[in-house]
Structure formats: C-alpha cells, structure tokens
Design a protein around this motif. Structure first.
Motif, PDB file in Angstrom:
ATOM      1  N   ALA A 436       0.829  -1.209   0.000  1.00  0.00           N
ATOM      2  CA  ALA A 436       0.000   0.000   0.000  1.00  0.00           C
ATOM      3  C   ALA A 436       0.861   1.255   0.000  1.00  0.00           C
ATOM      4  O   ALA A 436       0.538   2.250  -0.669  1.00  0.00           O
ATOM      5  N   GLY A 437       1.966   1.225   0.723  1.00  0.00           N
ATOM      6  CA  GLY A 437       2.854   2.382   0.745  1.00  0.00           C
ATOM      7  C   GLY A 437       3.493   2.649  -0.604  1.00  0.00           C
ATOM      8  O   GLY A 437       3.632   3.804  -1.036  1.00  0.00           O
ATOM      9  N   ILE A 438       3.886   1.591  -1.298  1.00  0.00           N
ATOM     10  CA  ILE A 438       4.478   1.757  -2.629  1.00  0.00           C
ATOM     11  C   ILE A 438       3.441   2.312  -3.603  1.00  0.00           C
ATOM     12  O   ILE A 438       3.756   3.143  -4.463  1.00  0.00           O
ATOM     13  N   ALA A 439       2.201   1.878  -3.466  1.00  0.00           N
ATOM     14  CA  ALA A 439       1.145   2.297  -4.396  1.00  0.00           C
ATOM     15  C   ALA A 439       0.631   3.699  -4.123  1.00  0.00           C
ATOM     16  O   ALA A 439      -0.019   4.303  -4.995  1.00  0.00           O
ATOM     17  N   ARG A 440       0.941   4.264  -2.945  1.00  0.00           N
ATOM     18  CA  ARG A 440       0.280   5.514  -2.523  1.00  0.00           C
ATOM     19  C   ARG A 440       0.613   6.703  -3.423  1.00  0.00           C
ATOM     20  O   ARG A 440      -0.293   7.404  -3.896  1.00  0.00           O
ATOM     21  N   ASP A 441       1.887   6.975  -3.646  1.00  0.00           N
ATOM     22  CA  ASP A 441       2.248   8.149  -4.455  1.00  0.00           C
ATOM     23  C   ASP A 441       1.743   8.039  -5.896  1.00  0.00           C
ATOM     24  O   ASP A 441       1.169   9.007  -6.426  1.00  0.00           O
ATOM     25  N   PRO A 442       1.927   6.896  -6.566  1.00  0.00           N
ATOM     26  CA  PRO A 442       1.346   6.776  -7.919  1.00  0.00           C
ATOM     27  C   PRO A 442      -0.165   6.965  -7.929  1.00  0.00           C
ATOM     28  O   PRO A 442      -0.718   7.548  -8.872  1.00  0.00           O
ATOM     29  N   TRP A 443      -0.839   6.471  -6.890  1.00  0.00           N
ATOM     30  CA  TRP A 443      -2.291   6.651  -6.799  1.00  0.00           C
ATOM     31  C   TRP A 443      -2.643   8.137  -6.714  1.00  0.00           C
ATOM     32  O   TRP A 443      -3.540   8.616  -7.422  1.00  0.00           O
ATOM     33  N   LEU A 444      -1.944   8.866  -5.871  1.00  0.00           N
ATOM     34  CA  LEU A 444      -2.223  10.293  -5.725  1.00  0.00           C
ATOM     35  C   LEU A 444      -1.934  11.047  -7.016  1.00  0.00           C
ATOM     36  O   LEU A 444      -2.688  11.947  -7.408  1.00  0.00           O
ATOM     37  N   MET A 445      -0.854  10.689  -7.703  1.00  0.00           N
ATOM     38  CA  MET A 445      -0.508  11.366  -8.950  1.00  0.00           C
ATOM     39  C   MET A 445      -1.552  11.101 -10.024  1.00  0.00           C
ATOM     40  O   MET A 445      -1.915  11.993 -10.794  1.00  0.00           O
ATOM     41  N   PHE A 492      11.273  16.712 -13.344  1.00  0.00           N
ATOM     42  CA  PHE A 492       9.984  16.205 -13.817  1.00  0.00           C
ATOM     43  C   PHE A 492      10.135  14.769 -14.317  1.00  0.00           C
ATOM     44  O   PHE A 492       9.326  13.886 -13.980  1.00  0.00           O
ATOM     45  N   MET A 493      11.178  14.504 -15.117  1.00  0.00           N
ATOM     46  CA  MET A 493      11.392  13.168 -15.671  1.00  0.00           C
ATOM     47  C   MET A 493      11.709  12.160 -14.566  1.00  0.00           C
ATOM     48  O   MET A 493      11.227  11.021 -14.584  1.00  0.00           O
ATOM     49  N   ARG A 494      12.515  12.542 -13.606  1.00  0.00           N
ATOM     50  CA  ARG A 494      12.887  11.619 -12.531  1.00  0.00           C
ATOM     51  C   ARG A 494      11.680  11.282 -11.647  1.00  0.00           C
ATOM     52  O   ARG A 494      11.528  10.130 -11.223  1.00  0.00           O
ATOM     53  N   VAL A 495      10.839  12.257 -11.389  1.00  0.00           N
ATOM     54  CA  VAL A 495       9.622  11.981 -10.623  1.00  0.00           C
ATOM     55  C   VAL A 495       8.703  11.072 -11.419  1.00  0.00           C
ATOM     56  O   VAL A 495       8.157  10.092 -10.882  1.00  0.00           O
ATOM     57  N   TYR A 496       8.521  11.368 -12.686  1.00  0.00           N
ATOM     58  CA  TYR A 496       7.649  10.564 -13.545  1.00  0.00           C
ATOM     59  C   TYR A 496       8.099   9.106 -13.569  1.00  0.00           C
ATOM     60  O   TYR A 496       7.276   8.177 -13.558  1.00  0.00           O
ATOM     61  N   LEU A 499      12.077   7.698  -9.929  1.00  0.00           N
ATOM     62  CA  LEU A 499      13.452   7.760  -9.456  1.00  0.00           C
ATOM     63  C   LEU A 499      13.618   8.823  -8.378  1.00  0.00           C
ATOM     64  O   LEU A 499      14.673   8.897  -7.743  1.00  0.00           O
ATOM     65  N   ALA A 500      12.617   9.659  -8.208  1.00  0.00           N
ATOM     66  CA  ALA A 500      12.629  10.701  -7.185  1.00  0.00           C
ATOM     67  C   ALA A 500      11.217  10.847  -6.631  1.00  0.00           C
ATOM     68  O   ALA A 500      10.234  10.518  -7.299  1.00  0.00           O
ATOM     69  N   SER A 501      11.121  11.328  -5.402  1.00  0.00           N
ATOM     70  CA  SER A 501       9.828  11.533  -4.767  1.00  0.00           C
ATOM     71  C   SER A 501       9.088  12.692  -5.436  1.00  0.00           C
ATOM     72  O   SER A 501       9.703  13.668  -5.879  1.00  0.00           O
ATOM     73  N   PRO A 502       7.743  12.628  -5.496  1.00  0.00           N
ATOM     74  CA  PRO A 502       6.981  13.776  -5.994  1.00  0.00           C
ATOM     75  C   PRO A 502       7.278  15.066  -5.237  1.00  0.00           C
ATOM     76  O   PRO A 502       7.103  16.161  -5.780  1.00  0.00           O
ATOM     77  N   ALA A 503       7.768  14.941  -3.997  1.00  0.00           N
ATOM     78  CA  ALA A 503       8.107  16.132  -3.222  1.00  0.00           C
ATOM     79  C   ALA A 503       9.218  16.943  -3.881  1.00  0.00           C
ATOM     80  O   ALA A 503       9.359  18.141  -3.610  1.00  0.00           O
ATOM     81  N   ALA A 504       9.996  16.304  -4.770  1.00  0.00           N
ATOM     82  CA  ALA A 504      11.070  17.030  -5.455  1.00  0.00           C
ATOM     83  C   ALA A 504      10.519  18.151  -6.323  1.00  0.00           C
ATOM     84  O   ALA A 504      11.212  19.147  -6.579  1.00  0.00           O
ATOM     85  N   MET A 505       9.262  18.024  -6.774  1.00  0.00           N
ATOM     86  CA  MET A 505       8.664  19.068  -7.591  1.00  0.00           C
ATOM     87  C   MET A 505       8.259  20.280  -6.751  1.00  0.00           C
ATOM     88  O   MET A 505       7.861  21.301  -7.302  1.00  0.00           O
ATOM     89  N   GLY A 506       8.372  20.168  -5.442  1.00  0.00           N
ATOM     90  CA  GLY A 506       8.090  21.301  -4.564  1.00  0.00           C
ATOM     91  C   GLY A 506       9.315  21.791  -3.835  1.00  0.00           C
ATOM     92  O   GLY A 506       9.188  22.411  -2.771  1.00  0.00           O
ATOM     93  N   SER A 507      10.500  21.540  -4.385  1.00  0.00           N
ATOM     94  CA  SER A 507      11.729  22.027  -3.760  1.00  0.00           C
ATOM     95  C   SER A 507      11.718  23.551  -3.728  1.00  0.00           C
ATOM     96  O   SER A 507      11.031  24.207  -4.520  1.00  0.00           O
ATOM     97  N   PRO A 508      12.471  24.164  -2.819  1.00  0.00           N
ATOM     98  CA  PRO A 508      12.454  25.638  -2.723  1.00  0.00           C
ATOM     99  C   PRO A 508      12.760  26.323  -4.051  1.00  0.00           C
ATOM    100  O   PRO A 508      12.133  27.341  -4.378  1.00  0.00           O
ATOM    101  N   ARG A 509      13.713  25.802  -4.809  1.00  0.00           N
ATOM    102  CA  ARG A 509      14.079  26.428  -6.085  1.00  0.00           C
ATOM    103  C   ARG A 509      12.912  26.420  -7.059  1.00  0.00           C
ATOM    104  O   ARG A 509      12.606  27.433  -7.691  1.00  0.00           O
ATOM    105  N   ILE A 510      12.234  25.262  -7.173  1.00  0.00           N
ATOM    106  CA  ILE A 510      11.115  25.160  -8.115  1.00  0.00           C
ATOM    107  C   ILE A 510       9.896  25.894  -7.576  1.00  0.00           C
ATOM    108  O   ILE A 510       9.186  26.591  -8.318  1.00  0.00           O
ATOM    109  N   LEU A 511       9.633  25.776  -6.271  1.00  0.00           N
ATOM    110  CA  LEU A 511       8.462  26.427  -5.673  1.00  0.00           C
ATOM    111  C   LEU A 511       8.506  27.935  -5.884  1.00  0.00           C
ATOM    112  O   LEU A 511       7.481  28.554  -6.234  1.00  0.00           O
ATOM    113  N   ALA A 512       9.658  28.529  -5.702  1.00  0.00           N
ATOM    114  CA  ALA A 512       9.760  29.982  -5.864  1.00  0.00           C
ATOM    115  C   ALA A 512       9.415  30.400  -7.283  1.00  0.00           C
ATOM    116  O   ALA A 512       8.715  31.401  -7.505  1.00  0.00           O
ATOM    117  N   LYS A 513       9.887  29.648  -8.261  1.00  0.00           N
ATOM    118  CA  LYS A 513       9.591  29.986  -9.657  1.00  0.00           C
ATOM    119  C   LYS A 513       8.110  29.789  -9.979  1.00  0.00           C
ATOM    120  O   LYS A 513       7.503  30.583 -10.713  1.00  0.00           O
TER     121      LYS A 513
END
Length: 528
Positions: A436-445, A492-496, A499-513
């Motif tokens: 269930a934990g492995i399936a959670r992030d793909p389910w949310l996406m 974006f590609m690594r999250v897709y 290879l990286a957590s979806p949280a990477a798309m909310g890093s400070p550098r990306i969030l500010a932009k």
C-alpha cells in the motif's frame, strides 16, 4: 542458488580453519578467523561441495554462511496470474521457496504471441526507469535481448518530445534511459526467463476457483483450482504463501467472501477516458533521434492526447486518448475519424510522423481505465499468508504508465521482506501495508488529475485541494516549457519515472519559480 555471506576478520594469510560447520538443506555455516579473500574462497568451496549454486552477499562478521536459495523451511508458494506482476513475483519467490506454482487462466503462448488476458496489449505500454532497473537486476541481459530484437533504448528527455498546454518541453538529456517495446514482445521475453527457472511450475489454461483456509479461518493454506472438464473434481494446491497478481479483474474479493470473510471496500476514480490505437510502418521518425511522442491532456477543456512509441524495425504504435467522455474513434471502419482526431490535436511532431506512415492495423479501443483500489489494509479480518499486489490491489488509469513498474517494485519489496523475517506467520499483513505504501504516491498522482475529470463529468466544481494541485501543475508545466531550465525538466522526468519523490517538484528552487514567474492556461476548445 546459494547465498554466501561473509566479512571475515583476521590476519592476512591465516588459513581457513572452521571452528564448527554443518551442511544441509538449511545451508552451510562456518565460523572463521580468516582474511576476506580466504573466507570467500572457503565459502565458495563449501557451497559447491554441498551441491549449491552460489551467489554472493556481504553481511555479518567473522563467518561464512552458504544458504540455499529457496530455503526448505519456506516450502511452496502459489502465484495467481502470469502477467508482468505475476511473472516477476514468481521469479522473486523462486529464490526463497522450494517450489512456486504459477497459475494462469490463459493458455500461455510459447512465443511472443498475444495473450487474451492482456486486453490492452494492443496499446502503448510504458515501463518506467525504476521498473526497468529492477528487471535488469532480476534478469540480467533482458534489455540487451530486447534491443537486439529491435527495441530502441534512449534518453527520455532527449529522445522523446512531450507536448503540454504551454508548448513542447525542451529536449534535454535527463539521464533517464527508457526502452520502448510491444507489450507482447516484452511479456514474452520475461515469461521465457521465468518459466525456465527450475523451481517454477506452471499451471496455465487453469482457473482458480477459491481459497483454502485452515480450520480456524486464520490463514490461507492453498488454492482450489477449477476442474479441467465438466465431470472433473476441483484440485487443491497447498501453499505456505499465496500471492494474487491476477490484475484489475481479480476475483479475490469473491474468494474471500466465499471463505467467510468480508469483501474489501473499493475506491474508484473514473476520468471517463478511453484510448484507441493503430500500428504504423514509418519510413523515418518525426525528427532525427526521436523515438517517442507524448501529448498530455489538461482538465477540463483539453481532453485529447497521444502516446506514440517506436517499437523497432520501423514500426510505431500510436495511441490516441480522450478523457471526460471525449473518446477517440476505435471501431472497425473508423480509420478516417481516428485520423481526424489525431490531426485535431495540433501536434506538429505527430503530424510529421503520420505524414510518412503506412497503417498496419485499424483502430483498437480500450475503455476500462478507471483507477481502482481494493482496501485490503483496512479490513478488520484478513487471512494470513495471503497478499494482493499489482493491479489486484491497486489499478491505475493506464494512460499514466505506472502499473507495471509499481507491480515490479511491490514484488521486489515482497522478496526483501521475506529475507528479513524468518517466520511467515503474521508477515502477510505487514507486507500488504508495504504494498500500500508503494502504491500511494502513484495513486495520488493519477487520481489528482482524474478526480478533476470526474467532477467535470458530474458538472461539479472540484474541491479546493484538487484545484490547488491542478494550479500548481499547470504553472510547473509553463515553467518547464518557457524557462527552459534543464533542472525542472530533469526533475519532472525523474519523478515521472519513480526515481525521485513527488516532493522534489516542490523544492524551494522550483516552488519559488512556480509562485513568482509562472502562468496558468487560458481556456481552450476541446479536442476530438
């Protein structure tokens, strides 16, 4: 396969002098005072003399352990379903059980022919980079085998063109290698490797009729197979562990109910999406070095999209899709309407591909694309020694390309859990929570997008959280196209590709932009 585990401490050159040793079905254990090379040599020799095939792992201290893969204490396991998830699960369990019985309703083809149980095999399939890494570890040389058969390997950022509402993502080397191949060819290659494993017994053209449970209804003890003839009797296959990997249309809820358990609750999210696919012979790609095309739809007014993949030897699969009920034509005789839907996407790379393509098939349509999760982890009472994974537990809208990779990750996690815990009793529930934990992030996406479509079809306004998620995603895609920042595209590609957590798309550098420099889309007419 034997596993030799060692880190020996001692002076260099000290001979291997076992203080005590034993060799049997449970393996061979030696206490040594040796240097690492001498310890390794002794462990290998002991394993080979015991008739064990040898693999290597480094653990512990001051001892060499040679343990047979498929330890006798584990007995046998049953895997239901011989799709990708079931095949990988069987391979994982074959390293840890004496016998694995793989039960499949379909008669398995001896080659790369189509298997009826894969209803969407005609369409583009995506194995994400995370799943490909696991498969190569399990089946070394698989990627090279498929490549030799014509399946291209390329960097997803540089070798594919992805169109979103804001335009086309810039081509950058993302460091994410992918391989595009027809599902039947891919499954055939994996199946041949799994069926060649000596501990795997195949029962194809055979349906499971139900579960066998112990007298106290505490644990599953095997499965019951439907008779092969009308006058035949059901057959029981005993097992210490049963894994249901039979897919989206799993009958496990029925079997649980028949065995005296409650049915699991189900969560469904349906975007009203369908896709229609044709195969083409292509004289040249839409651009040099390009092996894939993607166009993402956007709720609620951009329902249409496409996935097109070079499957080798000059052949491409082109899958059109439409959400919110705006489906691409997919019946026999709909070729002209299918082509009109494709042209209406206004995708220059797709147009260039189709301009130089000769169709090899008419359109094939598929509509069972709803997200479905069976809530086994929430059941108050669930029999032990039973696990559901892959689409049997959580099936995704296939357009997101997550299903195979999630199932592979869950199978690998199953093996890791078995390695950590010697006793099977009580382990299944823990593993189900891991699944269930492995399936959670793909389910949310997947469902964060599809819930917007579902609300649109009900003429409802999406909730505040869904609106905020869609707003962020839209502005992120704007940045990826217009900022031409390689970091955003690579992330974006690594999250897709998991290879990286979806949280990477909310890093400070990306969030500010996203907050300060991005834009949101204006309404557009619906495609199709």
């Amino acid at each position: 396969m034997a596993v030799v585990c060692w880190t020996a401490a001692g002076r260099k050159g000290t001979p291997a002098v076992p203080a005590r040793h034993s060799i049997g079905r449970e393996g061979a254990v030696f206490d040594l005072q040796v240097d690492p090379l001498t310890g390794l040599r002794a462990g290998l020799q002991a394993g080979l003399q015991a008739g064990l095939r040898v693999d290597l792992r480094v653990v512990g201290a001051r001892r060499v352990v040679a343990m047979p893969d498929g330890q006798g204490r584990q007995g046998s396991a049953v895997v239901i379903g011989a799709g990708i998830g079931g095949l990988v699960t069987a391979a994982v369990l074959a390293r840890r059980f004496e016998e694995v019985v793989l039960v499949e309703r379909d008669a398995l083809p001896p080659d790369d022919a189509h298997r009826p149980g894969v209803g969407q095999a005609q369409h583009v399939h995506g194995l994400l980079a995370r799943g490909a890494e696991h498969l190569e570890n399990l089946f070394p040389g698989l990627r090279a085998e498929l490549s030799d058969a014509g399946a291209p390997v390329f960097d997803h950022g540089a070798g594919a063109r992805t169109q979103v509402w804001a335009g086309t993502l810039p081509g950058v080397t993302a460091g994410v290698e992918v391989q595009t191949v027809h599902r039947d060819v891919f499954e055939g290659a994996v199946r041949r490797r799994v069926l060649a494993l000596p501990r795997v017994t195949v029962r194809d053209d055979t349906a499971v009729a139900g579960l066998e449970v112990d007298q106290g209804r505490e644990a599953v003890t095997g499965v019951r197979l439907e008779p092969g003839t009308p006058e035949g009797e059901p057959e029981t296959v005993p097992a210490e562990l049963v894994v249901d990997a039979s897919g989206r249309f799993s009958r496990l809820p029925d079997w649980l109910e028949a065995a005296g358990y409650a049915r699991p609750a189900e969560t469904r999210v349906d975007a009203g999406l369908a896709y229609a696919t044709r195969v083409f012979k292509v004289t040249e790609p839409p651009a040099r070095g390009i092996h894939g095309l993607q166009q993402m739809n956007q709720a609620p007014d951009r329902p249409g999209g496409v996935y097109a993949a070079d499957i080798g030897n000059g052949r491409w699969i082109v899958t059109l899709f439409g959400a919110g009920g705006a489906h691409p034509p997919g019946r026999a005789g709909d070729e002209a309407e299918w082509m009109r839907f494709a042209r209406d996407l206004e995708n220059s790379h797709l147009d260039a591909l189709l301009d130089k393509a000769t169709p090899e098939s008419g359109p094939h349509q598929y509509k069972r694309t709803e997200n479905l999760r069976r809530e086994y982890t929430r059941m108050r009472r669930m029999p032990d020694r039973l696990i559901a994974l892959g689409d049997s537990y959580c099936a995704y809208n296939p357009v997101f390309g997550q299903g195979m990779t999630v199932a592979i990750r869950e199978a690998v996690a199953l093996g890791e859990a078995l390695d950590k815990h010697a006793q099977l009793d009580g382990l299944a529930r823990r593993i189900q929570r891991t699944v269930a934990g492995i399936a959670r992030d793909p389910w949310l996406m997947s469902t964060s997008e599809d819930r917007v479509w579902a609300a649109f079809m009900r003429s409802e306004r999406p909730g505040a959280l869904l609106r905020a998620t869609a707003w962020y995603k839209q502005r992120l895609l704007y940045l990826a196209v217009n900022e031409r920042d390689p970091h955003i595209v690579k992330t974006f590609m690594r999250v897709y590709h998991m290879l990286a957590s979806p949280a990477a798309m909310g890093s400070p550098r990306i969030l500010a932009k996203v907050l300060l420099r991005a834009s949101s889309p204006r309404p557009s007419r619906a495609s199709g």
